[in-house]
Design an enzyme around this catalytic site. Structure first.
Site, PDB file in Angstrom:
ATOM      1  N   ARG A  17      55.292  93.344 -29.774  1.00  0.00           N
ATOM      2  CA  ARG A  17      55.357  93.723 -31.274  1.00  0.00           C
ATOM      3  C   ARG A  17      56.817  93.304 -31.871  1.00  0.00           C
ATOM      4  O   ARG A  17      57.428  93.022 -31.077  1.00  0.00           O
ATOM      5  CB  ARG A  17      55.142  95.189 -31.246  1.00  0.00           C
ATOM      6  CG  ARG A  17      54.134  95.963 -30.709  1.00  0.00           C
ATOM      7  CD  ARG A  17      54.081  97.677 -30.712  1.00  0.00           C
ATOM      8  NE  ARG A  17      52.869  98.189 -30.251  1.00  0.00           N
ATOM      9  CZ  ARG A  17      52.606  98.347 -28.979  1.00  0.00           C
ATOM     10  NH1 ARG A  17      53.336  98.226 -27.933  1.00  0.00           N
ATOM     11  NH2 ARG A  17      51.436  99.144 -28.633  1.00  0.00           N
ATOM     12  N   LYS A  64      55.783 101.502 -27.586  1.00  0.00           N
ATOM     13  CA  LYS A  64      54.879 102.244 -28.170  1.00  0.00           C
ATOM     14  C   LYS A  64      54.600 103.492 -27.286  1.00  0.00           C
ATOM     15  O   LYS A  64      53.993 103.142 -26.197  1.00  0.00           O
ATOM     16  CB  LYS A  64      53.899 101.757 -29.037  1.00  0.00           C
ATOM     17  CG  LYS A  64      53.115 102.704 -29.749  1.00  0.00           C
ATOM     18  CD  LYS A  64      52.106 101.825 -30.615  1.00  0.00           C
ATOM     19  CE  LYS A  64      51.434 102.976 -31.673  1.00  0.00           C
ATOM     20  NZ  LYS A  64      50.248 102.195 -32.526  1.00  0.00           N
ATOM     21  N   HIS A 108      52.830  90.864 -36.898  1.00  0.00           N
ATOM     22  CA  HIS A 108      51.862  91.221 -35.623  1.00  0.00           C
ATOM     23  C   HIS A 108      50.663  90.748 -35.537  1.00  0.00           C
ATOM     24  O   HIS A 108      49.915  90.818 -34.468  1.00  0.00           O
ATOM     25  CB  HIS A 108      51.595  92.825 -36.451  1.00  0.00           C
ATOM     26  CG  HIS A 108      51.044  93.738 -35.384  1.00  0.00           C
ATOM     27  ND1 HIS A 108      51.770  94.293 -34.278  1.00  0.00           N
ATOM     28  CD2 HIS A 108      49.778  94.179 -35.085  1.00  0.00           C
ATOM     29  CE1 HIS A 108      51.133  95.094 -33.832  1.00  0.00           C
ATOM     30  NE2 HIS A 108      49.930  94.980 -33.840  1.00  0.00           N
ATOM     31  N   ARG A 143      50.357  88.991 -31.836  1.00  0.00           N
ATOM     32  CA  ARG A 143      50.131  89.912 -30.856  1.00  0.00           C
ATOM     33  C   ARG A 143      48.566  90.194 -30.931  1.00  0.00           C
ATOM     34  O   ARG A 143      47.787  90.041 -29.978  1.00  0.00           O
ATOM     35  CB  ARG A 143      50.734  91.268 -31.364  1.00  0.00           C
ATOM     36  CG  ARG A 143      50.565  92.238 -30.112  1.00  0.00           C
ATOM     37  CD  ARG A 143      51.089  93.561 -30.354  1.00  0.00           C
ATOM     38  NE  ARG A 143      50.614  94.624 -29.735  1.00  0.00           N
ATOM     39  CZ  ARG A 143      50.769  95.273 -28.522  1.00  0.00           C
ATOM     40  NH1 ARG A 143      51.481  94.367 -27.566  1.00  0.00           N
ATOM     41  NH2 ARG A 143      50.084  96.251 -28.065  1.00  0.00           N
ATOM     42  N   HIS A 171      48.354  99.146 -23.784  1.00  0.00           N
ATOM     43  CA  HIS A 171      47.379  99.985 -24.493  1.00  0.00           C
ATOM     44  C   HIS A 171      46.780 100.896 -23.582  1.00  0.00           C
ATOM     45  O   HIS A 171      46.847 100.960 -22.279  1.00  0.00           O
ATOM     46  CB  HIS A 171      46.125  99.110 -24.734  1.00  0.00           C
ATOM     47  CG  HIS A 171      45.942  98.280 -26.004  1.00  0.00           C
ATOM     48  ND1 HIS A 171      45.166  97.096 -26.159  1.00  0.00           N
ATOM     49  CD2 HIS A 171      47.078  98.329 -27.173  1.00  0.00           C
ATOM     50  CE1 HIS A 171      45.630  96.603 -27.333  1.00  0.00           C
ATOM     51  NE2 HIS A 171      46.579  97.182 -27.855  1.00  0.00           N
ATOM     52  N   TYR A 215      39.233  93.336 -29.487  1.00  0.00           N
ATOM     53  CA  TYR A 215      39.239  91.970 -29.759  1.00  0.00           C
ATOM     54  C   TYR A 215      38.084  91.102 -29.165  1.00  0.00           C
ATOM     55  O   TYR A 215      38.050  90.027 -29.569  1.00  0.00           O
ATOM     56  CB  TYR A 215      40.650  91.609 -28.697  1.00  0.00           C
ATOM     57  CG  TYR A 215      41.802  92.237 -29.397  1.00  0.00           C
ATOM     58  CD1 TYR A 215      42.347  91.671 -30.437  1.00  0.00           C
ATOM     59  CD2 TYR A 215      42.513  93.039 -28.858  1.00  0.00           C
ATOM     60  CE1 TYR A 215      43.231  92.027 -31.206  1.00  0.00           C
ATOM     61  CE2 TYR A 215      43.721  93.714 -29.244  1.00  0.00           C
ATOM     62  CZ  TYR A 215      44.342  93.291 -30.333  1.00  0.00           C
ATOM     63  OH  TYR A 215      45.412  93.563 -31.144  1.00  0.00           O
TER      64      TYR A 215
END
Length: 319
Positions: free
Chosen positions: A137, A162, A268, A271, A294, A303
């Site tokens: 990120r 995150k 972003h 990514r 994730h 994706y």
């Protein structure tokens, strides 16, 4: 007799006790201030669930804010009640929720990525290559420390990403030599600053109290430091911060324009490209999930939807 501390000062103290970032502190204080002003400066202790619900509903209906913005406001106010006022306002049932749009991420082709990178140079080129080649990120890139780049194992450790999680991702071979040269230049400057009494950087959590001299060590230095010193908004100390995000954001926007990319892309987007291009090359989705950090594989699965919409995925009836 000491004056009673102001509410926002109490909020600030509790946030810092929890070691939240300065961005989170500013965001929480901003939303709490807006909540109080919305209700004509009434003290939150005199209000409760009904007032919180009316404020959040106002944001969705009148303010037309995004779902993520409404959730951000909710988190700020809940922190105020639970952590500062120590009041349980119960389950919020009558809030009009802002709609969360189901949008697919913007993804550039490999050729488009190459064209964009070709219009970047210096540290901006390195940052963009790490965002694309490592799936970082933007803020993870800017907050990278020297010690977290492992050239021997070809990997990068992302600290406090995150969700306050650490993870390990790949260090692209193509950036190793330029990154080493970049760090060599920074180390020379750092050694000069040490001799003049400087060379100090902010440390996470309370490490500066536990290890008073660690902030001057080479391993803790930013990989992408700012060119100038700045004042720490919390301690008032004058030290070197990492480069601000606006610098790379402007550079990437300019590179997109020069490369002729008309998609609504940003930093972003690199990514998103990292995950999509790995899946297109046959890598296991669980591996990609781990590299992306994730929590749930369903986040990574978006994706695969992007891939299915690609021009080569479906044969048009016209053909």
């Amino acid at each position: 007799m000491d004056a009673k501390p102001r509410l926002l000062d109490l909020v600030r103290d509790r946030i810092r006790a929890r070691h939240f970032s300065i961005r989170t502190e500013q965001t929480y204080l901003g939303w709490i201030r807006r909540f109080i002003l919305f209700h004509d400066k009434r003290h939150p202790a005199e209000m409760g669930r009904a007032e919180v619900e009316s404020f959040l509903t106002h944001l969705a209906v009148e303010g037309k804010v995004a779902a993520s913005t409404q959730n951000q406001a909710l988190s700020s106010i809940l922190f105020l009640y639970k952590e500062v006022l120590e009041v349980d306002i119960g389950w919020l049932t009558d809030v009009v929720r802002a709609r969360r749009p189901e949008r697919l991420p913007v993804v550039l082709s490999s050729e488009e990525v190459r064209r964009v990178l070709a219009h970047l140079e210096g540290p901006h080129w390195l940052m963009a290559n790490l965002m694309y080649g490592s799936g970082l990120r933007l803020m993870e890139t800017l907050r990278l420390r020297v010690k977290d780049v492992d050239f021997d194992y070809r990997q990068i450790t992302v600290r406090d990403g995150k969700g306050a999680k650490d993870r390990v991702t790949v260090l692209p071979d193509g950036v190793i030599d330029p990154l080493l040269r970049h760090l060599d230049q920074l180390k020379v400057r750092h050694e000069i600053e040490l001799k003049s009494g400087g060379g100090d950087v902010q440390l996470p959590m309370a490490l500066d109290r536990k290890y008073p001299n660690a902030g001057r060590e080479w391993g803790w230095q930013w990989v992408f430091p700012s060119d100038r010193l700045s004042e720490d908004p919390r301690s008032g100390a004058r030290r070197r911060h990492h480069v601000y995000e606006t610098s790379i954001q402007r550079a990437v926007k300019g590179a997109m324009r020069k490369a002729g990319v008309i998609k609504h892309a940003s930093c972003h987007t690199f990514r998103h490209c990292f995950a999509t291009h790995l899946l297109e090359r046959g890598y296991d989705i669980r591996t990609v999930q781990e590299l992306m950090g994730h929590k749930d594989v369903t986040t990574t699965q978006i994706y695969t939807h992007v891939m299915k919409r690609g021009a080569g995925a479906v044969k048009s009836p016209l053909d």
